[in-house]
Every structure is written in C-alpha cells, then in structure tokens.
Design an enzyme around this catalytic site. Structure first.
Site, PDB file in Angstrom:
ATOM      1  N   ASP A 198       1.537  -1.305   0.108  1.00 25.27           N
ATOM      2  CA  ASP A 198      -0.074  -0.207   0.490  1.00 25.27           C
ATOM      3  C   ASP A 198       0.850   1.012  -0.156  1.00 25.27           C
ATOM      4  OD1 ASP A 198      -3.361   0.977   0.968  1.00 25.27           O
ATOM      5  OD2 ASP A 198      -1.813   2.605   1.587  1.00 25.27           O
ATOM      6  N   ILE A 199       0.935   1.884  -1.049  1.00 19.63           N
ATOM      7  CA  ILE A 199       1.340   3.629  -1.049  1.00 19.63           C
ATOM      8  C   ILE A 199       0.992   4.553   0.389  1.00 19.63           C
ATOM      9  CG2 ILE A 199       2.066   5.491  -2.142  1.00 19.63           C
ATOM     10  CD1 ILE A 199       1.527   3.628  -5.157  1.00 19.63           C
ATOM     11  N   ASN A 212      -2.953  13.213  -4.417  1.00 18.50           N
ATOM     12  CA  ASN A 212      -3.573  13.428  -5.206  1.00 18.50           C
ATOM     13  C   ASN A 212      -3.971  14.821  -4.770  1.00 18.50           C
ATOM     14  OD1 ASN A 212      -3.883  10.998  -6.728  1.00 18.50           O
ATOM     15  ND2 ASN A 212      -4.856  10.089  -5.398  1.00 18.50           N
ATOM     16  N   HIS A 248      -4.135  14.645  -9.492  1.00 21.84           N
ATOM     17  CA  HIS A 248      -4.425  13.201  -9.486  1.00 21.84           C
ATOM     18  C   HIS A 248      -3.650  12.448 -10.569  1.00 21.84           C
ATOM     19  CE1 HIS A 248      -7.855  12.462  -7.405  1.00 21.84           C
ATOM     20  NE2 HIS A 248      -8.602  13.668  -7.217  1.00 21.84           N
ATOM     21  N   ASP A 301      -1.569   9.579 -10.272  1.00 18.32           N
ATOM     22  CA  ASP A 301      -1.813   8.417 -11.330  1.00 18.32           C
ATOM     23  C   ASP A 301      -0.364   7.488 -11.825  1.00 18.32           C
ATOM     24  OD1 ASP A 301      -4.291   8.517 -11.457  1.00 18.32           O
ATOM     25  OD2 ASP A 301      -4.592   9.153 -13.676  1.00 18.32           O
ATOM     26  N   GLU A 305      -4.732   2.148  -4.242  1.00 21.59           N
ATOM     27  CA  GLU A 305      -3.065   2.580  -3.943  1.00 21.59           C
ATOM     28  C   GLU A 305      -3.110   1.397  -3.340  1.00 21.59           C
ATOM     29  OE1 GLU A 305      -4.595   4.134  -0.255  1.00 21.59           O
ATOM     30  OE2 GLU A 305      -5.519   4.119  -2.041  1.00 21.59           O
TER      31      GLU A 305
END
Length: 619
Positions: free
Chosen positions: A496-497, A504, A509, A513, A539
């Site tokens: 998980d980031i 964001n 965004h 991305d 994420e």
C-alpha cells in the site's frame, strides 16, 4: 441415470474454465500468454481423460482452434465422435453449461464451412432450444437463443433480432470464464442495436446503445462500446451529441494507450464529421485521416488492413470532392477508392456487403461534389444490389422451416416495418438519399465482430488487466490462483502506497496516477513470469510470488522499495518529492482460502502502517 458426484462437478468446472480460456485468449502475437494457457491445458489432465467429459472438451478444443497447430501439442484428435450418451453425462451435471458448450460446438463446427453449414447449425440449435424448453431451463434456452441469433445474422436480421431479444434479459451482463457466458448481455445489446440501425429504427437502437454504456464502467469500456450510440445519434441528426461521444471514445483509447482501440475511436469520430459534412470541416477531416494513418503506421500490433485503408481513402476522396479541384484528380481518387474496396471485399465473407458501402460512399461523394447525376447512378446501383441481396436472403430463409419458439408478436411487426422501409425506398428517392449512412454499417459490424467474437478476442484479455497500471485485475488473479500446484508453498504480498491521498490532494490526480503506474512497472520488471501482480484497490497491490519462501520474497520487496523510493521528481514539471510504501508478507498454498490469506497479509500491512510506514512485516 447415474448419480452426480462432487468430483465430476469439480472436474467439469475445471475443464470448462481451462478450455474456455484457451479458445478465447489464444493469440499468435502473445507467446507468454500462450505458454501459460498451454501449461493449464496440460496440467488439467484433459489429455489422458477418455471419459465422456474428457472427450467433449477435447473435441471442443479441436473445433475451437480450427486448424491451429497448438492443439496438436496437447493431444491427438479424439479416437471417436461425441455421442448422445456423452452429451447426457454433461447435461445431468449442469444443464446450463451443457447448453452453452453444445451451442458453441455447433457454432464452431459450422464456422469453417459454407452457407449450407450455417443452415445445418441453425437446425441443430433449434432442436437444442426445443430440448431446453421442454426441460423448462430458461437460462439454458436463452443461451441457445443467443447462439441462434448469432447464426441468423448472415441470414435474416429479423430472425436474429427475435432470438437476441428473447435471450437478452436472461444473459449475464459480462463475459465470464465459462461457456455459460461466452455470449454476454453486453455484446447481445450491441448486436440488437446494430440490427435496429440497419432497420432504421434509430431511437430504439439508441436505447440499447445507451444501455451498453450504462452497464459498463468507464474503466472497462472499449471504443466498440460507443459505436452504436454514435451511429444512432448521427442518424437522428443529433450531431453535437454524437461528436461528444465519439471524442469520449478517442480520449478513453488515448488514455489506455491501446492502438486498436484508438483506431476504432478515430474512425468513429471521422464518421460523424463526414456525415454532417460541410467545407468548414475539411481541415478536421484531414487531421483525423492523418492521425489514423500515423497510429496505423506506428502500431506494431495492429498494422494496416483493407478495411482501414478503404475508410481512409473514402475520407481522402471526399476531401477532394469538397475541394472542387480538377475532375481528373477526383476521378483518380475514385479509382483508388474502388480498388481499396475491391481488396477489402476479397477478404470479407460477403462481397455484396462491401459493394453496398462502396455505392453508398460514391453517391455521397458525388453529392458533395455537386455531380447529382453521378450520385443518382450510384444510388440506383445501391438500391438494385440491396433488393437482390434481400431476395437472396429471403429465399435462403425459406429452407429453414418454421420455429414455433420464435412466434413472438414482435416478429410480424418488425417484418412489416422492413417491408414498408423497402417500399419507401422504391417510391421516394429523396428520402432514400437522406437515409444513407456514410461509412457503412458493415465497417462497424466488422469491428464489433473483430472485438467481440472468435477466439482471438483481445478485449477479453484486456479485461483481465487494469488499464491504468498494467497489473492484473482482482477477478483475473482469483481465477489464475486455481492453477497453482496445491503442494507448492508461495508468498502473498499486500503493498500500500504511503500517504497516497496527500499526493492526490497536493499534486493532483495525474501525478497520483503516475505514482501508481511507476510502482506497478517497477514490480512487474522485477518479478518472474510465473509471478502475478494485481491492483487490489485504489493504491493497494497484491503480489503472488510462486514457489518462494519469505526471506526471498522479502529481498524482492526490498529491491523494489529501493528503486521506488529513489525517485525524486514526478510529472512533466518535475515536482520534487519521494514516495514510500508499506507491505505485509505471508506464505500460503493454493488450497488455502484466499480471503484468509488476504486477511493475514492485511493485518501485517496495518501493523506496518501503524508503526511508522515505509517498512515490510512478515509472519
């Protein structure tokens, strides 16, 4: 009647999935995928299974691969044909799957034949439909009706429409890895919309076209999903709406980075401009033609084709007609256009369909040039060929008998509509000219067939991949896990980031991305072909490292972390910041429940987040 056992049902589900995936996903341009599919077929035990189920699915692979040498590497052609007792075994185990498998077997057996084979397939499918009706199996009846409609498309639009509408409400919305869902509601809606367009019932066609867009999330759409909608809006004169949807398809295809999608979307966009034609749009038409040529030229996967070349030449000839240059130049462009269509017709099952589109386009081109005498000549050619073709189809349909299952009230209503349309075309030339669809339904039907049907179904393979990151989807990874050896110890990693929402919020965004894509690319580059990466959530990623103990998996994650965290600038503007991720690693076997595996990994991931982030915890 023999008793149904759990082992037989388990074997049936496995054969169904393995065979379905081999037939629908096999591609001559994807060796890694083909190797994986081959391994699944060989590991399934199908080659050595001489039971009724083994025989049926071996025949299914031979028919589905239609001469492809790949199947010869798995097993030789079965020693005997399928008999009634074999089919009864499958029917007792799962009547709906029986209907789907037998329908596809009938279809694929007829696909390599001529028109007589299609007639035979229709008769067999009708008998199968009657059998399912007698058994009161509504879902099974719907499956057979969908395949009947599929066969009727080359024979009678009315008969095809009746069967498709009969099956529509019972089918699954999307394809699944089973012959129960080889024809889905999504593509049947497209077939219905296309037939309604051919019958000039544009408002009703738009209802089905809009339904496709309503059931398919934006992330799962392809350019073909917009075709019927754009066509219907164009024919209704709602050009601004048609153009907006066509441009949405172009944007989506551009974001996906898929050349096949982009070419279809650009041609769709071009069709709107060429239908609502005026001199002010010439530069836009030129620009679209140039972009299509560029994408075709730079695409390694798509390449050019007679269909695309014919469409491009149509636009170029139209530009010449609008420019009003020397008649000699226009004549040269028309000659070139005719040659392109002849090349296309030589590779198309029905040359008459292609000639109809050629006459339509030449009529439109001469109209734009102001040469109404020539335009009228090609309009007459179109009308004559259209009526000859309809008479031929009607005469062929007479030999097919009467299907008591398809006597819906709607049948006669639609037939009368078609007859009235033909009368109108004979008595009112002006209305006939206005009704012509520039570009032609055959082009879009060809594209829909290319994307939705046959075993080289690229859309199906793409549906297993997350369009943003290139990682597998959760559905695809769940299916793939069933093929891992049950004795093998593997590692599952949940990543998980860290602070992704802040990325964001602070940078937008687009940057978010890019972070997701970058992490996915780093992981894919560092894992083996036998491993799999899945985008599990926004994420969050789920990684399966096969035949690996925790120390090795931890070393892989450490290397990925070092490369990812070393990136200091993001986006075109080079925004400076570093990103980290947290991870949890557990071991598992394929016989373990996946929910339990994920729960264990998620617990470790939560602890890693809770105790400072940017770390990996293991069991």
């Amino acid at each position: 009647m023999s008793k149904v056992s759990g082992d037989d049902l388990s074997k049936l589900r496995h054969y169904d999935e393995v065979t379905y995936r081999a037939i629908t996903l096999w591609s001559n341009n994807n060796d890694p995928l083909n190797k994986e599919l081959s391994n699944h077929v060989l590991a399934s035990g199908l080659a050595k299974d001489d039971s009724s189920l083994g025989l049926i699915f071996k025949h299914l692979l031979w028919e589905g691969f239609n001469g492809d040498k790949a199947v010869e590497n798995w097993f030789s052609f079965p020693a005997r044909l399928i008999n009634r007792n074999d089919w009864d075994v499958l029917k007792r185990l799962d009547s709906e799957l029986y209907a789907g498998v037998r329908s596809y077997y009938i279809y694929s057996s007829a696909a390599k034949g001529n028109g007589a084979h299609v007639n035979t397939a229709i008769e067999k499918l009708r008998r199968l439909k009657a059998e399912m009706l007698e058994a009161s199996e509504s879902e099974a009846v719907a499956l057979v009706s969908a395949w009947l409609g599929n066969e009727f498309q080359s024979k009678s639009h009315i008969d095809a429409l009746v069967e498709f509408k009969y099956s529509f409400n019972y089918l699954k919305v999307e394809k699944e890895d089973s012959f129960k869902a080889m024809l889905s509601q999504r593509e049947i809606a497209a077939y219905i919309a296309n037939i309604l367009l051919e019958l000039q019932l544009y408002s009703e066609a738009l209802l089905y076209a809009d339904y496709i867009l309503s059931i398919v999330p934006l992330t799962d759409r392809y350019s073909v999903d917009y075709i019927a909608s754009v066509q219907a809006l164009t024919q209704l004169g709602r050009f601004s709406e048609a153009l907006a949807r066509a441009e949405s398809a172009v944007k989506l295809a551009t974001d996906m980075g898929n050349a096949d999608n982009l070419i279809v979307a650009l041609i769709l966009n071009l069709s709107v401009y060429t239908h609502n034609i005026n001199e002010a749009e010439i530069d836009k038409i030129r620009g679209l033609v140039g972009r299509i040529e560029q994408v075709v030229e730079t695409s390694m996967s798509t390449g050019s084709s007679p269909m695309i070349e014919a469409y491009i030449q149509t636009a170029l000839t139209l530009i010449e007609a609008l420019d009003g240059n020397e008649p000699i130049r226009l004549a040269e462009e028309v000659d070139s256009l005719t040659q392109k269509y002849e090349a296309w017709a030589s590779q198309y099952p029905s040359a008459a369909d292609i000639n109809l589109r050629l006459y339509q386009n030449l009529q439109r081109i001469y109209e734009a040039n102001g040469n109404y005498e020539k335009a009228y000549q090609f309009a007459k050619k179109y009308r004559s060929l259209k009526l000859d073709r309809n008479q031929l189809i009607s005469s062929k349909s007479l030999d097919l008998g009467n299907d008591f299952l398809s006597k819906e009230v709607e049948f006669n209503k639609l037939r009368n509509i078609k007859i009235n349309r033909e009368k109108d075309q004979l008595t009112s030339q002006a209305n006939f000219l206005k009704s012509i669809l520039f570009g032609g339904l055959a082009i879009f039907l060809g594209m829909t067939t290319l994307w939705y049907r046959r075993r080289h179904n690229v859309a199906k393979a793409l549906a297993d991949v997350d369009s943003l990151t290139g990682a597998y989807t959760r559905r695809a990874i769940n299916s793939w896990l069933t093929f891992i050896s049950p004795e093998q110890v593997n590692c599952a990693v949940l990543l998980d980031i860290d602070y992704f929402k802040k990325i964001n919020d602070n940078y937008g965004h687009n940057i978010g991305d890019e972070v997701l894509r970058t992490l996915s690319q780093i992981i894919i580059k560092r894992i083996r072909k036998i491993d799999r990466l899945c985008r599990y959530g926004g994420e969050e990623f789920f990684l399966v490292v096969q035949a690996t103990e925790i120390p090795e998996a931890k070393a892989i994650i450490h290397a990925i972390r070092q490369e990812f965290e070393s990136i200091e600038r993001w986006g075109e503007q080079g925004v400076a910041f570093n990103v980290s991720f947290s991870a949890g690693i557990v071991t598992f076997k394929s016989t373990d429940k996946i929910d339990s595996v994920l729960e264990r990994a998620d617990h470790l991931l939560y602890e890693a987040k809770k105790t400072g982030r940017a770390k990996t915890l293991v069991e």
